[in-house]
Design a protein around this motif. Structure first.
Motif, short mmCIF file in Angstrom:
data_model
loop_
_atom_site.label_atom_id
_atom_site.label_comp_id
_atom_site.label_asym_id
_atom_site.label_seq_id
_atom_site.Cartn_x
_atom_site.Cartn_y
_atom_site.Cartn_z
N TRP A 291 40.19 31.21 44.69
CA TRP A 291 40.89 31.74 43.52
C TRP A 291 40.93 30.70 42.40
CZ3 TRP A 291 45.12 30.12 40.75
CH2 TRP A 291 45.53 30.98 39.74
N TYR A 292 41.24 29.47 42.75
CA TYR A 292 41.32 28.43 41.72
C TYR A 292 39.96 28.20 41.06
CZ TYR A 292 42.42 24.18 39.27
OH TYR A 292 42.58 23.25 38.28
N TRP A 293 38.92 28.18 41.86
CA TRP A 293 37.59 27.93 41.34
C TRP A 293 37.09 29.08 40.45
CZ3 TRP A 293 32.50 29.48 43.60
CH2 TRP A 293 31.45 28.83 42.98
N LEU A 294 37.40 30.32 40.83
CA LEU A 294 36.87 31.46 40.09
C LEU A 294 37.80 31.99 39.00
CD1 LEU A 294 35.32 33.54 43.01
CD2 LEU A 294 34.10 32.13 41.34
N TYR A 295 39.10 32.00 39.23
CA TYR A 295 39.99 32.79 38.39
C TYR A 295 41.17 32.05 37.77
CZ TYR A 295 37.52 36.66 40.56
OH TYR A 295 36.56 37.52 40.99
N HIS A 296 41.29 30.75 37.92
CA HIS A 296 42.48 30.09 37.37
C HIS A 296 42.53 30.15 35.85
CE1 HIS A 296 39.86 26.64 36.67
NE2 HIS A 296 40.81 26.15 35.91
N THR A 297 41.39 30.33 35.21
CA THR A 297 41.38 30.43 33.74
C THR A 297 41.71 31.83 33.26
OG1 THR A 297 39.00 30.84 33.77
CG2 THR A 297 39.73 28.56 33.47
N THR A 298 41.51 32.85 34.10
CA THR A 298 41.80 34.24 33.72
C THR A 298 42.71 34.88 34.77
OG1 THR A 298 39.80 34.96 34.87
CG2 THR A 298 39.62 34.54 32.49
N ARG B 106 45.00 37.09 34.60
CA ARG B 106 45.46 38.46 34.39
C ARG B 106 44.39 39.52 34.63
NH1 ARG B 106 49.84 38.28 29.57
NH2 ARG B 106 50.97 36.49 30.40
N THR B 107 43.23 39.13 35.13
CA THR B 107 42.20 40.11 35.43
C THR B 107 42.51 40.78 36.78
OG1 THR B 107 40.80 38.50 36.53
CG2 THR B 107 40.45 38.82 34.16
N VAL B 108 41.92 41.93 36.97
CA VAL B 108 42.18 42.69 38.20
C VAL B 108 41.70 41.92 39.42
CG1 VAL B 108 41.62 44.81 39.43
CG2 VAL B 108 42.12 44.90 37.00
N ASN B 109 40.52 41.32 39.34
CA ASN B 109 39.99 40.57 40.48
C ASN B 109 40.87 39.38 40.82
OD1 ASN B 109 37.83 42.31 40.53
ND2 ASN B 109 36.52 40.97 39.31
N SER B 110 41.37 38.72 39.82
CA SER B 110 42.24 37.57 40.04
C SER B 110 43.54 37.98 40.72
CB SER B 110 42.54 36.89 38.70
OG SER B 110 43.47 35.86 38.87
N ILE B 111 44.12 39.05 40.25
CA ILE B 111 45.38 39.52 40.83
C ILE B 111 45.18 39.99 42.26
CG2 ILE B 111 47.17 41.29 40.62
CD1 ILE B 111 46.73 41.06 37.55
N ALA B 112 44.07 40.69 42.52
CA ALA B 112 43.79 41.15 43.89
C ALA B 112 43.62 39.97 44.84
CB ALA B 112 42.54 42.02 43.89
N LEU B 113 42.88 38.95 44.41
CA LEU B 113 42.70 37.78 45.26
C LEU B 113 44.00 37.03 45.46
CD1 LEU B 113 40.66 36.22 46.90
CD2 LEU B 113 40.07 34.92 44.85
N LEU B 114 44.84 37.00 44.43
CA LEU B 114 46.17 36.37 44.58
C LEU B 114 47.02 37.11 45.61
CD1 LEU B 114 47.33 35.28 41.04
CD2 LEU B 114 47.05 33.85 43.05
N PHE B 115 46.94 38.44 45.61
CA PHE B 115 47.68 39.20 46.61
C PHE B 115 47.18 38.90 48.03
CE2 PHE B 115 49.27 42.04 43.24
CZ PHE B 115 50.59 42.13 43.65
N PHE B 116 45.86 38.79 48.19
CA PHE B 116 45.32 38.44 49.50
C PHE B 116 45.76 37.04 49.91
CE2 PHE B 116 42.07 41.79 48.77
CZ PHE B 116 42.28 42.49 49.94
N CYS B 117 45.70 36.10 48.99
CA CYS B 117 46.12 34.73 49.29
C CYS B 117 47.59 34.70 49.70
CB CYS B 117 45.92 33.83 48.07
SG CYS B 117 44.22 33.55 47.62
N GLY B 118 48.41 35.41 48.96
CA GLY B 118 49.84 35.47 49.27
C GLY B 118 50.11 36.13 50.61
#
Length: 79
Positions: free
Chosen positions: A36-43, A45-57
């Motif tokens: 997540w940090y490598w791919l989405y820490h700059t964005t 609020r995108t759907v992919n970022s939020i979905a991966l954050l939910f999985f991580c959590g």
């Protein structure tokens, strides 16, 4: 999951006992957070970022729950 506890008991009885589950959750957490940090820490609020954050959590939360119950059972003397 691969152990007998997972196949034979209900969810509450598995918490803190299934080492296969705990290792899998630790591995998934160790992979997902850097991903997540490598791919989405700059964005964030995108759907992919939020979905991966939910999985991580979810992975980290369930691992934490396993470890808390394991600690509780060890302190109380139950196996």
């Amino acid at each position: 999951m691969a152990c007998e506890e997972c196949f034979g008991t209900i969810f509450r009885r598995k918490l803190g006992r299934c080492t296969a589950c705990m290792w899998q959750l630790a591995l998934l957490s160790a992979i997902c957070w850097p991903l997540w940090y490598w791919l989405y820490h700059t964005t964030p609020r995108t759907v992919n970022s939020i979905a991966l954050l939910f999985f991580c959590g979810a992975f980290s939360g369930l691992l934490l729950l396993h470890l808390l119950v394991l600690t509780y059972r060890r302190l109380r003397g139950r196996r």
